[in-house]
Design an enzyme around this catalytic site. Structure first.
Site, PDB file in Angstrom:
ATOM      1  N   ASP A  16      77.000   3.306 -23.267  1.00 39.82           N
ATOM      2  CA  ASP A  16      76.334   3.857 -24.447  1.00 39.82           C
ATOM      3  C   ASP A  16      76.222   5.359 -24.285  1.00 39.82           C
ATOM      4  OD1 ASP A  16      74.169   4.679 -26.323  1.00 39.82           O
ATOM      5  OD2 ASP A  16      74.019   2.523 -26.673  1.00 39.82           O
ATOM      6  N   CYS A  57      84.945   0.273 -34.405  1.00 42.90           N
ATOM      7  CA  CYS A  57      86.362  -0.057 -34.622  1.00 42.90           C
ATOM      8  C   CYS A  57      87.247   1.130 -34.218  1.00 42.90           C
ATOM      9  CB  CYS A  57      86.602  -0.441 -36.076  1.00 42.90           C
ATOM     10  SG  CYS A  57      86.051  -2.116 -36.485  1.00 42.90           S
ATOM     11  N   THR A 105      71.752   0.442 -35.830  1.00 49.70           N
ATOM     12  CA  THR A 105      72.254   1.666 -36.468  1.00 49.70           C
ATOM     13  C   THR A 105      73.764   1.633 -36.655  1.00 49.70           C
ATOM     14  OG1 THR A 105      72.448   2.787 -34.329  1.00 49.70           O
ATOM     15  CG2 THR A 105      70.379   3.089 -35.540  1.00 49.70           C
ATOM     16  N   HIS A 163      77.038  -5.789 -31.502  1.00 43.97           N
ATOM     17  CA  HIS A 163      77.093  -5.345 -30.107  1.00 43.97           C
ATOM     18  C   HIS A 163      75.831  -5.786 -29.384  1.00 43.97           C
ATOM     19  CE1 HIS A 163      75.230  -2.155 -32.501  1.00 43.97           C
ATOM     20  NE2 HIS A 163      74.514  -1.847 -31.434  1.00 43.97           N
ATOM     21  N   HIS A 209      86.014  -6.907 -36.032  1.00 39.34           N
ATOM     22  CA  HIS A 209      84.827  -6.365 -36.705  1.00 39.34           C
ATOM     23  C   HIS A 209      84.003  -7.470 -37.338  1.00 39.34           C
ATOM     24  CE1 HIS A 209      82.274  -3.483 -38.834  1.00 39.34           C
ATOM     25  NE2 HIS A 209      82.225  -4.425 -39.759  1.00 39.34           N
TER      26      HIS A 209
HETATM   27  P1  AMP Z   1      72.085  -0.021 -32.287  1.00 37.07           P
HETATM   28  O1  AMP Z   1      70.945   0.929 -32.571  1.00 37.07           O
HETATM   29  O2  AMP Z   1      71.657  -1.310 -31.646  1.00 37.07           O
HETATM   30  O3  AMP Z   1      72.979  -0.230 -33.505  1.00 37.07           O
HETATM   31  O4  AMP Z   1      72.947   0.687 -31.167  1.00 37.07           O
HETATM   32  C1  AMP Z   1      74.002   1.553 -31.433  1.00 37.07           C
HETATM   33  C2  AMP Z   1      74.254   2.267 -30.143  1.00 37.07           C
HETATM   34  O5  AMP Z   1      75.541   2.854 -30.211  1.00 37.07           O
HETATM   35  C3  AMP Z   1      73.253   3.400 -29.852  1.00 37.07           C
HETATM   36  O6  AMP Z   1      72.562   3.117 -28.650  1.00 37.07           O
HETATM   37  C4  AMP Z   1      74.143   4.632 -29.722  1.00 37.07           C
HETATM   38  O7  AMP Z   1      73.743   5.504 -28.706  1.00 37.07           O
HETATM   39  C5  AMP Z   1      75.506   4.024 -29.439  1.00 37.07           C
HETATM   40  N1  AMP Z   1      76.638   4.839 -29.839  1.00 37.07           N
HETATM   41  C6  AMP Z   1      76.836   5.421 -31.050  1.00 37.07           C
HETATM   42  N2  AMP Z   1      77.995   6.106 -31.051  1.00 37.07           N
HETATM   43  C7  AMP Z   1      78.543   5.941 -29.818  1.00 37.07           C
HETATM   44  C8  AMP Z   1      79.744   6.393 -29.198  1.00 37.07           C
HETATM   45  N3  AMP Z   1      80.630   7.162 -29.853  1.00 37.07           N
HETATM   46  N4  AMP Z   1      79.978   6.023 -27.925  1.00 37.07           N
HETATM   47  C9  AMP Z   1      79.092   5.257 -27.261  1.00 37.07           C
HETATM   48  N5  AMP Z   1      77.946   4.790 -27.784  1.00 37.07           N
HETATM   49  C10 AMP Z   1      77.677   5.124 -29.050  1.00 37.07           C
HETATM   50 ZN    ZN Z   2      83.774  -2.279 -36.643  1.00 36.10          ZN
END
Ligand code: AMP
Ligand code: ZN
Length: 130
Positions: A28, A5, A92, A97, A44
């Protein structure tokens, strides 16, 4: 507080690959392969189970557009679309997404293995699901 968000609200910088009224796609920060993009709704919702149908449709269509863009621009050999739903599945960030991950061959950094479980009776599973 939700980091995605904050990205959508421009409070945190990001590398925008695609944007429309309802979705945002950014690189990413951990590029598992070159061009690895995550597509999210601007609204969200924690995950695909909690999202309404319209939001899922919007994210899915945006992921398709991003996949086409990556296919055209990167010359990749294939693409994985991946959604992690819940901590046990590797989620995470609790904002829905879809990962769109270009694949360049066996030497690239993503490994997905489908290892069949033994002793699963399909009829029992079907009965459980009905
Ligand atoms: P997930 O593990 O499926 O929830 O994926 C979350 C993804 O968000 C991970 O691959 C992270 O590398 C990515 N991520 C976290 N913070 C950022 C950010 N500030 N900009 C871009 N990607 C992010
Ligand atoms: Zn959000």
């Amino acid at each position: 507080m939700c980091i995605f968000c904050d990205i959508i609200d421009h409070k945190i910088p990001s590398s925008v690959v695609y944007e429309d009224d309802h979705t945002l796609a950014i690189l990413d920060i951990s590029q598992v392969t070159r061009g690895h993009t995550i597509v999210m709704p601007k609204k969200h919702c924690a995950n695909i189970l909690e999202a309404d149908e319209e939001t899922v449709q919007q994210v899915t269509m945006a992921a398709k557009k991003v996949a086409a863009l990556l296919a055209e621009k990167t010359g990749c050999a294939g693409i994985n679309l991946l959604n992690n739903c819940g901590e046990a599945a590797g989620q995470t960030v609790n904002h829905l997404h879809v990962h769109v991950i270009p694949r360049y061959g066996e030497a690239d950094a993503l490994e997905i293995h489908f290892k069949p479980s033994e002793n699963v009776d399909l009829n029992e599973v079907l009965a459980q699901l009905k």
